[in-house]
Design an enzyme around this catalytic site. Structure first.
Site: not given
Length: 910
Positions: A331, A632, A636
């Protein structure tokens, strides 16, 4: 009540309707009613049905084919009356189980401290009074009061809102806060469009609100996603797959050879009991009992080292998998960047100013780009002041730590004001706010009315440049000369580099003006300037990414941000082909085969959804990649669980993401992923060294027993066998603990991060390793049998009693095998290089292990109670010397083998 709780369309009903259906009001529930509802609905805690209890963890330690063989050997030994032998074998099983249980249970205990989705308390109305209660006690119908900084405790329908924004990134992936209202919404609206609701686990970034709880615990949106994780299949690690194959192969071989030994014994006229005894001895000899313990301990050592480098490992198998990682999908926000918006550039219409410093704090300066001197009050004073006053955020330093409350963008503006020497609290006291127009997501502006210290009334305006420019005063009437075309050009240029741009303006009112802002006031503003901010890349990440590239690991960015922002950050961090960005919308138009091709050549994906992330992971795995995936948010979690290594964030990560992950970054930093990969490779190398050390020993012991059954006679009714089962276990046990364990502490091999990842489909035991195992096994077996026969015949020639001669010969054989392993251990410190090259004393634990083995072996030989337990006898000094000379041959033979292999196969390594 149950029918009401099944309804998921609370956002489509009016506030009054929702309250009525839940039998609630703005006065809240009565305590009695709340208690009844709590009994009916259960506590407001996220259900974790997948978490194993201690008994299941303990039971799993016995679910291993090798353990099954040992259990069978234990039962047979006891049935034959060899109680001591049975107890020793079973003790080995128990010791391995305890070690494995402790490590897995401790990993679970570690993660429990991190899995905190719900806040501890919530502010509610109960019995008509405001009260603070445990969040776990919330029930549908509770009337909750919310303010900036609160973490939402349940899914709620909002009934009152004042300038409230909520960060829902953990649920929707949208990085910017969402503005909330109380208007009813269409029943089929997506979660991200339900502006009149707040959801469990999200964060209030600004404003205040009131709402009624409609769903709790597993029935919340986060709870539903957590439940959906059950359908996502986890992938076994490469080492686990390899070890399972090895364990199955060893098990089948043991059963086959054990039956063969039994039949040979019967053929050679052994008694049924003696034939069974030989089969048990061979099984015990061939099983590498210490291997499960060594793998567990070596992985645990890796876990402890990784924890020091900010990587918390949840599952032991994840340690090794990291070493095989070929692709890291990261990410952007918080992992590659600081996740802290910071003002980088100011522009007052004529000059640019650079803001120094990193992070949310006031450490830094605002420097004129041309003169490099600090910006003055005349140049940027009012621009800074406008940004601090037209702002609802606060930034304070308490006990040495900076604490910020509010929208990330506004916090960045406050931090920039601090670098100019302005304290927002003091400024706001001197310039009291008389009225405000909250940020409007449609108009993209915010305005506040203030009274200056001299009594003047001034409106400060901030917003997107394209929204502020039409509201500006004609430049000819302004005291500051500006060109709207130039403003647009500057704003576009800054936005093109991935920065977020805000324009500021002011308007002075006459003294008779009411202390209110009207729509008519939103015109003829004086342009003050632009502040451009970004979430800056972490300084150490570029080096970490370069290191991954050198190690043959591809790094990909998967983010929900704008493509231009993703590309700009990727270029700064050294991503390969950073200019090529594929969006989620483009991914939706690809079939499975096309997606697999796209992921080969694309390293940056922007505007992706949770489903896109999961599909990207699957496509990479279909291409044969070992994938590490960071995330996070709750959204996800499926991708984290599917990845070979799921990496969750500790600081910004949700409990559900942490539950689905194999590893948690304590500092949310990509550098820690690179460090974990490095440690993973080291762990794998050291595990391979331990396996290469242990398996030849077990095979050698098996050969000793097999040769004895084939060729050795039975003398005076006593089986002539070089070692008894308990003696074989002694060798395996002390070797695993004292000699194998130091290999887990070996330093990193040279050029560890400059070699390609291990191929997932590559067998753990390569042809070179198998050749060395056979060579070592033959040398050990031949030397041990030779010394046994030599000592046995010497003692018989002296007139020693037959039983005592066998005991002394067996003791010498055990001692020789132990010494063989001591010298072989030195060779195993590096599978490819000589001891001199890696450093004779680079791992002092090796010599501690050797010293320990020699001490306990001395006890095995000379202590009376050890003689009774293990059927050993004292040896003369010359027997030790002869055993050491024969055992030393293994060091010479393997050193020569390494030298020949380096000459013939220059590029091949074990």
């Amino acid at each position: 009540m149950d029918n009401v709780l099944q309804n998921n369309e609370w956002h489509s009903a009016s506030c009054n309707n929702v309250l009525a259906r839940l039998n609630s009001s703005s006065e809240g529930l009565s305590t009695v009613d709340a208690v009844k509802r709590l009994k009916s609905t259960g506590p407001n805690i996220l259900d974790r049905q997948t978490r194993e209890n201690a008994f299941k963890i303990l039971l799993r330690q016995f679910l291993n084919p090798l353990i099954y063989v040992l259990l069978a050997a234990t039962i047979l030994a006891v049935a034959m009356g060899k109680i001591t032998d049975g107890i020793v074998v079973f003790s080995v099983i128990v010791i391995n189980a305890i070690i494995g249980f402790i490590q897995e249970y401790q990993a679970g205990k570690t993660i429990q401290g991190l899995l905190q989705l719900m806040p501890e308390n919530a502010t509610v109305m109960r019995d008509g009074k405001q009260k603070t209660i445990p969040a776990a006690d919330l029930v549908p119908g509770d009337y909750v009061l919310l303010q900036a900084g609160d973490q939402v405790s349940a899914d709620m329908r909002l009934t009152f809102v004042k300038n409230m924004q909520c960060n829902e990134s953990i649920l929707t992936g949208e990085s910017l806060p969402v503005e909330k209202n109380t208007d009813s919404i269409d029943a089929d609206a997506e979660i991200a469009d339900r502006k009149n609701m707040v959801f469990s686990g999200t964060l209030i970034t600004s404003g205040t609100a009131e709402g009624v709880v409609v769903l709790t615990a597993i029935k919340t949106e986060i709870g539903k996603i957590s439940a959906l994780l059950q359908t996502t299949i986890s992938v076994k690690s490469p080492l686990t797959k390899s070890l399972e194959k090895i364990a199955q192969g060893i098990t089948y071989a043991i059963i086959l050879v054990g039956v063969l030994v039994f039949l040979i014994g019967i053929f050679r006229n052994y008694t049924f009991i003696d034939a069974i005894f030989f089969a048990i001895t061979l099984a015990v000899a061939t099983i590498p009992e210490g291997l499960p313990a060594v793998i567990t301990i070596a992985s645990t050592i890796g876990i402890m080292r990784m924890a020091k480098r900010q990587a918390i490992i949840r599952h032991l198998a994840a340690v090794e998998t990291l070493g095989s990682t070929t692709v890291i999908c990261s990410d952007k926000t918080g992992t590659l960047t600081l996740n802290e918006m910071a003002v980088k550039i100011l522009w007052n219409g004529n000059q640019k100013f650079i803001v120094t410093g990193v992070g949310i704090n006031t450490d830094g300066k605002i420097l004129n780009k041309d003169s490099e001197g600090e910006g003055t009050e005349d140049e940027i004073g009012e621009l800074i002041r406008a940004a601090a006053l037209c702002n609802d955020a606060t930034l304070q330093k308490k006990e040495g730590h900076w604490k910020a409350i509010g929208d990330p963008t506004e916090i960045a503006l406050i931090a920039a004001a601090g670098k100019f020497g302005i304290n927002e609290d003091k400024l706001r006291n001197k310039w009291p706010r008389l009225d405000e127009l909250p940020f409007d997501s449609t108009k993209k502006i915010m305005a506040t009315l203030h009274q200056s210290p001299s009594g003047e009334k001034i409106i400060y305006l901030k917003g997107a440049p394209e929204s502020v420019i039409p509201l500006l005063l004609n430049s000819e009437k302004s005291s500051i000369v500006f060109d709207t075309g130039q403003i647009r050009e500057e704003a576009l240029q800054m936005a093109g580099t991935g920065m977020r741009v805000l324009a500021f303006a002011s308007k002075q009112l006459n003294s008779e003006h009411l202390s209110l802002i009207s729509e008519d006031d939103l015109c003829e503003f004086t342009f003050l300037g632009i502040q451009a901010m970004s979430d800056p890349p972490r300084l150490e990440v570029k080096e970490a990414i370069d290191s991954c590239h050198n190690a043959g690991i591809t790094v990909k960015m998967i983010t929900g941000d704008h493509p231009a922002t993703a590309s700009a950050i990727g270029s700064k961090l050294g991503f390969i082909n950073a200019e090529r960005v594929v969006t989620g919308k483009e991914l939706h138009n690809l079939n499975t085969r096309e997606l697999q091709e796209v992921v080969k050549n694309t390293n940056i994906f922007a505007r992706v959804s949770p489903e896109d992330k999961l599909n990207l992971v699957k496509a990479l795995q279909a291409n044969g990649e070992v994938v590490a995936m960071t995330g996070d948010g709750v959204n996800d979690a499926p991708a984290l669980k599917r990845a070979d290594i799921g990496v969750a964030m500790s600081i910004t990560g949700t409990a559900v993401a942490k539950e689905a992950a194999d590893m948690i970054l304590a500092d949310d930093n990509f550098e820690s992923i690179k460090a974990a990969v490095e440690e993973g490779r080291r762990v794998f190398d050291n595990l391979l060294k331990s396996i290469v050390f242990l398996l030849p020993t077990s095979i050698g012991l098996g050969l000793v027993i097999f040769i004895a059954v084939l060729f050795f006679p039975s003398e005076s009714g006593i089986l002539l066998i070089p070692m008894q089962p308990v003696q074989v276990l002694w060798i395996n046990l002390i070797t695993a603990v004292a000699l194998s364990l130091p290999l887990a502490l070996e330093a990193m091999e040279p050029e560890l991060m400059n070699r390609s990842p291990r191929k997932p489909n590559k067998p753990l035991l390569s042809s070179l390793i198998i050749f060395r195992m056979i060579l070592v096994s033959l040398v050990m077996a031949g030397g041990t049998i030779g010394l046994f026969l030599w000592e046995y015949n010497i003692e018989l020639s002296k007139g020693t009693a037959h039983s005592l001669a066998i005991s002394e010969a067996q003791t010498m054989a055990v001692t020789a095998m132990v010494l063989f392993q001591v010298f072989y251990l030195i060779d195993c410190r590096s599978p490819n290089f000589s001891v001199n090259k890696i450093g004779l004393f680079s791992n002092p634990f090796i010599y501690i292990g050797i010293a320990t083995v020699l001490i306990v072996q001395t006890a095995f030989v000379y202590f009376p109670f050890m003689n009774r337990w293990f059927h050993s006898s004292p040896l003369k000094a010359e027997a030790w010397g002869i055993s050491a000379m024969v055992a030393f041959s293994i060091l010479i033979i393997i050193s020569v083998e390494k030298w020949i292999r380096r000459k013939l196969y220059k590029n091949d390594t074990l």
